[in-house]
Design a protein around this motif. Structure first.
Motif, mmCIF file in Angstrom:
data_model
loop_
_atom_site.group_PDB
_atom_site.id
_atom_site.type_symbol
_atom_site.label_atom_id
_atom_site.label_comp_id
_atom_site.label_asym_id
_atom_site.label_seq_id
_atom_site.Cartn_x
_atom_site.Cartn_y
_atom_site.Cartn_z
ATOM 1 N N THR A 1 61.763 40.035 46.749
ATOM 2 C CA THR A 1 62.714 40.641 45.827
ATOM 3 C C THR A 1 63.815 39.642 45.385
ATOM 4 O O THR A 1 64.388 38.974 46.279
ATOM 5 C CB THR A 1 63.507 41.952 46.465
ATOM 6 O OG1 THR A 1 62.527 42.734 46.593
ATOM 7 C CG2 THR A 1 64.632 42.400 45.669
ATOM 8 N N ASP A 2 64.151 39.590 44.331
ATOM 9 C CA ASP A 2 65.421 38.672 43.738
ATOM 10 C C ASP A 2 66.576 39.577 43.488
ATOM 11 O O ASP A 2 66.338 40.637 42.668
ATOM 12 C CB ASP A 2 64.900 38.006 42.546
ATOM 13 C CG ASP A 2 63.905 36.946 42.515
ATOM 14 O OD1 ASP A 2 64.021 35.839 43.142
ATOM 15 O OD2 ASP A 2 62.690 37.203 42.134
ATOM 16 N N THR B 1 60.955 32.126 42.907
ATOM 17 C CA THR B 1 61.610 32.434 41.582
ATOM 18 C C THR B 1 62.403 31.183 41.162
ATOM 19 O O THR B 1 62.422 30.591 40.037
ATOM 20 C CB THR B 1 62.267 33.600 41.591
ATOM 21 O OG1 THR B 1 61.484 34.754 41.915
ATOM 22 C CG2 THR B 1 63.244 33.616 40.286
ATOM 23 N N LEU B 2 63.227 30.828 42.266
ATOM 24 C CA LEU B 2 64.041 29.627 41.867
ATOM 25 C C LEU B 2 63.373 28.362 41.605
ATOM 26 O O LEU B 2 63.758 27.615 40.881
ATOM 27 C CB LEU B 2 64.959 29.429 43.037
ATOM 28 C CG LEU B 2 65.951 28.405 42.984
ATOM 29 C CD1 LEU B 2 67.201 28.658 41.686
ATOM 30 C CD2 LEU B 2 67.218 28.571 44.118
ATOM 31 N N SER C 1 60.091 36.299 38.472
ATOM 32 C CA SER C 1 60.435 37.241 39.516
ATOM 33 C C SER C 1 59.219 38.248 39.390
ATOM 34 O O SER C 1 58.914 38.852 38.507
ATOM 35 C CB SER C 1 61.784 38.128 39.250
ATOM 36 O OG SER C 1 61.885 39.031 40.419
ATOM 37 N N HIS D 1 64.840 32.652 50.725
ATOM 38 C CA HIS D 1 65.910 33.197 49.727
ATOM 39 C C HIS D 1 67.029 32.126 49.832
ATOM 40 O O HIS D 1 67.424 31.424 51.068
ATOM 41 C CB HIS D 1 66.408 34.509 50.285
ATOM 42 C CG HIS D 1 65.714 35.659 49.935
ATOM 43 N ND1 HIS D 1 64.553 36.001 50.953
ATOM 44 C CD2 HIS D 1 65.574 36.365 48.700
ATOM 45 C CE1 HIS D 1 64.150 37.402 50.116
ATOM 46 N NE2 HIS D 1 64.764 37.259 48.900
ATOM 47 N N TRP E 1 74.127 35.130 42.809
ATOM 48 C CA TRP E 1 72.885 35.762 43.158
ATOM 49 C C TRP E 1 72.130 35.444 44.513
ATOM 50 O O TRP E 1 72.659 34.416 45.256
ATOM 51 C CB TRP E 1 71.965 35.363 41.928
ATOM 52 C CG TRP E 1 71.894 34.127 41.463
ATOM 53 C CD1 TRP E 1 72.513 33.583 40.240
ATOM 54 C CD2 TRP E 1 71.480 32.713 41.903
ATOM 55 N NE1 TRP E 1 72.206 32.135 40.134
ATOM 56 C CE2 TRP E 1 71.599 31.554 41.169
ATOM 57 C CE3 TRP E 1 70.620 32.641 43.433
ATOM 58 C CZ2 TRP E 1 71.289 30.219 41.686
ATOM 59 C CZ3 TRP E 1 70.338 31.378 43.553
ATOM 60 C CH2 TRP E 1 70.463 30.419 42.696
ATOM 61 N N CYS E 2 70.882 36.069 44.623
ATOM 62 C CA CYS E 2 70.279 35.526 45.709
ATOM 63 C C CYS E 2 68.881 35.511 45.287
ATOM 64 O O CYS E 2 68.144 36.749 45.194
ATOM 65 C CB CYS E 2 70.485 36.677 46.769
ATOM 66 S SG CYS E 2 69.457 36.117 48.369
ATOM 67 N N LEU E 3 68.167 34.446 45.163
ATOM 68 C CA LEU E 3 67.082 34.510 44.531
ATOM 69 C C LEU E 3 65.975 33.949 45.708
ATOM 70 O O LEU E 3 66.347 33.058 46.507
ATOM 71 C CB LEU E 3 66.917 33.417 43.534
ATOM 72 C CG LEU E 3 67.641 33.797 42.120
ATOM 73 C CD1 LEU E 3 67.707 32.623 40.980
ATOM 74 C CD2 LEU E 3 66.984 35.050 41.468
ATOM 75 N N THR E 4 64.567 34.418 45.578
ATOM 76 C CA THR E 4 63.517 33.725 46.470
ATOM 77 C C THR E 4 63.173 32.338 45.927
ATOM 78 O O THR E 4 63.353 31.758 44.680
ATOM 79 C CB THR E 4 62.270 34.703 46.161
ATOM 80 O OG1 THR E 4 61.899 34.545 44.907
ATOM 81 C CG2 THR E 4 62.576 36.189 46.453
ATOM 82 N N ILE F 1 62.603 42.224 40.442
ATOM 83 C CA ILE F 1 64.220 42.149 40.437
ATOM 84 C C ILE F 1 65.020 43.356 40.738
ATOM 85 O O ILE F 1 64.621 44.290 40.327
ATOM 86 C CB ILE F 1 64.589 41.627 39.008
ATOM 87 C CG1 ILE F 1 64.332 40.144 38.805
ATOM 88 C CG2 ILE F 1 65.999 41.938 38.734
ATOM 89 C CD1 ILE F 1 64.700 39.584 37.596
ATOM 90 N N ALA G 1 65.072 34.072 35.391
ATOM 91 C CA ALA G 1 64.488 35.047 36.492
ATOM 92 C C ALA G 1 63.486 35.863 35.946
ATOM 93 O O ALA G 1 62.596 36.265 36.659
ATOM 94 C CB ALA G 1 65.762 35.316 37.186
#
Length: 570
Positions: A118-119, A191-192, A227, A91, A185-188, A230, A223
């Protein structure tokens, strides 16, 4: 699995260094971007402050400003560097230099480990929100915005207007639906990396480069393509006021932030020493805390926004003078207006004060002076009894009096002889209780020692004034509690009328009147009205008052009025 942080910084780099050290001490890789406009000395000081941590690095610097594309470019560059150098990261958490961790890193890591796919990114369409400003909801995606909204406002507005005039409309790239949301945000990794490695990235970058405020739409839109799951929310507590400006947290918000159970908060005042020392010292995980719950803060800030935009009821401030009919209450509390009572009853002011326990004034808007309770020259709130000062702004005079007497009901007398400028103001004030005995203004004329021609002219003038006032009080726009009786109607049963008025002042008292105030001697008043008719002036507001004075019981001829039943409990 690991958690990595990206920090976008431009000022207060000493505080950013403290936060970076906090995260790095927990084993999290950190990539820091520092705005190119930041002085080189400050930049080098930040590098030195975190030099002992090998997993803290710095990305390529961009010149950034609010709502500009370089903010997205800086985030892309930092994210690519983080993912490339730290393959163990699952993450990636995007934060700013003014963010402050509120819980130990281990708790955030455990929270994300329980949600590996989870994103966390606020991502909504323009139809789902009402917090966009400037009339640019859909247009932010269909027009071009090459000029800075802050530095080049005139060019920004002119170019936007030109595009609207010629009907220009950009084509949104095929397959995407524009979304909006918080920048933080906080993305996996999955996804990123998919966003950064998308074969169409160059086309997407060209399109979003001229979208208005792309940092709040680029990742939020893309995203949605990749994702697995989300949650449309940010893990960073960030509150905005009614103008779209971020709220700043100070030292006195300490307990509020603790109660939120949120992982990170922004925007923190750089000199909030108490906040930084309290939260950055808490590096070890303690008892398990629950799901982040910003609801309490949401409610508090909603009240704060309402207080800032509407103010306190009945308080008018120079810095927030209300738009007409949009103030937060015209006055600060309930008050009562009595018209005709002091003319019909002797010493009515004293009787009302004794009976109700309220502050009772005389004719506050008399032509000569404001008649404050006790005949004082200075009233509540240091208001002078000067008629000239009062009439300069009658609305402010009454509002200030009610505000200064918060918690104590104010009552005052009114007459057609008095200043009439507040008729609409009081009639549309839901705090007002207005009781009117029409035609009672004729009683002082009846007792006066004046030539009858002068009496007739004055009676005609006062009647015109009262008729105009009655039109207002019977308007569909009235919000006050209004009771109107003509003189003949009231005199027939004064106790019942008085009881109704006093019950509205104090409905919980349950007290029944045993004795009314002493009524003025009305003997000969009926003939007086007939004399007015004979002289060509038609009394219209006294009701069916007979010329022979035979109206109801003989009690109207003067003396105390008593009820047959005994008084109820006090």
């Amino acid at each position: 699995m690991s958690l990595g942080f990206i920090m976008l910084c431009h000022s207060a780099l000493d505080r950013a260094a403290e936060v970076a050290r906090f995260w790095a001490s927990a084993g999290c890789p950190v990539v820091i971007h520092v705005d190119r406009k930041t002085p080189l000395a400050d930049y080098e000081a930040l590098r030195g402050a975190v030099a002992e941590f090998g997993h803290v690095s710095f990305s390529r610097r961009f010149t950034c400003e609010w709502g500009s594309w370089p903010l997205v470019a800086a985030t892309q560059a930092a994210a690519e560097q983080l993912l490339d150098r730290h393959p163990e990261v699952r993450h990636v958490y995007l934060s700013s230099g003014s963010c402050l961790p509120l819980r130990p890193v281990e708790e955030l890591r455990s929270y994300l480990d329980a949600r590996p796919q989870t994103d966390f990114i606020e991502s909504v369409t323009t139809t789902d929100v009402d917090w966009t400003f400037g009339g640019l909801n859909d247009e932010r995606f269909t027009l071009r915005f090459p000029f800075s909204w802050k530095r080049q406002r005139r060019l920004f507005e002119a170019y936007t207007a030109l595009q609207r005039q010629v009907g220009f409309k950009r084509r949104i790239p095929e397959g995407i639906v524009p979304h909006l949301g918080s920048q933080w945000w906080c993305l996996t990794r999955q996804t990123l990396s998919a966003i950064l490695e998308d074969p169409k990235r160059k086309a997407y970058d060209r399109y979003f480069r001229y979208v208005w405020i792309p940092d709040e739409s680029y990742f939020q839109t893309l995203a949605r393509h990749y994702s697995v799951r989300i949650e449309s929310r940010s893990l960073t507590l960030s509150k905005f006021d009614f103008q779209g400006k971020p709220h700043i947290f100070y030292d006195d918000h300490l307990e509020l932030l603790r109660g939120s159970d949120c992982f990170v908060a922004r925007k923190i005042w750089p000199k909030a020493d108490k906040l930084y020392s309290a939260f950055l010292a808490n590096a070890q995980a303690g008892p398990a805390q629950g799901e982040p719950n910003p609801g309490m803060i949401d409610r508090l800030f909603s009240k704060a926004v309402e207080r800032r935009t509407r103010g306190r009821p009945g308080l008018y401030m120079q810095s927030r003078f209300p738009i007409q009919d949009r103030e937060n209450g015209k006055t600060a509390g309930p008050y009562s207006i009595f018209q005709g009572f002091s003319e019909l009853f002797e010493d009515f002011d004293s009787w009302l004060a004794k009976t109700t326990g309220t502050q009772v004034h005389g004719h506050l808007f008399a032509p000569e002076r404001a008649e404050f309770a006790g005949n004082e020259a200075i009233g509540l709130g240091c208001l002078p009894d000067s008629a000239a000062l009062r009439d300069h702004n009658p609305r402010a005079f009454l509002s200030n009096l009610i505000w200064s007497a918060r918690g104590e009901r104010q009552c005052f007398m009114l007459s057609p002889r008095d200043t009439q400028e507040l008729n609409w103001f009081t009639a549309t004030d839901q705090n007002a209780q207005i009781s009117v005995i029409t035609g009672a203004w004729a009683l002082p004329l009846f007792r006066s020692n004046r030539n009858f021609s002068a009496i007739r002219n004055e009676a005609a003038r006062l009647q015109r004034i009262e008729l105009a006032q009655l039109d207002i009080l019977r308007s569909m726009y009235v919000k006050a509690k209004v009771r109107i009786w003509d003189l003949a109607e009231f005199v027939e049963n004064p106790m019942e009328r008085l009881q109704a008025v006093l019950d509205e002042i104090n409905p919980r008292s349950g007290r029944h009147l045993a004795e009314a105030p002493r009524m003025s001697d009305l003997a000969g008043f009926g003939q007086f009205l007939q004399n007015l008719r004979n002289q060509g002036m038609q009394p219209l507001v006294m009701g069916d008052y007979p010329a022979d004075d035979q109206i109801g019981p003989a009690t109207h001829r003067g003396g105390p009025l008593r009820l047959v039943q005994e008084a109820g409990p006090e």
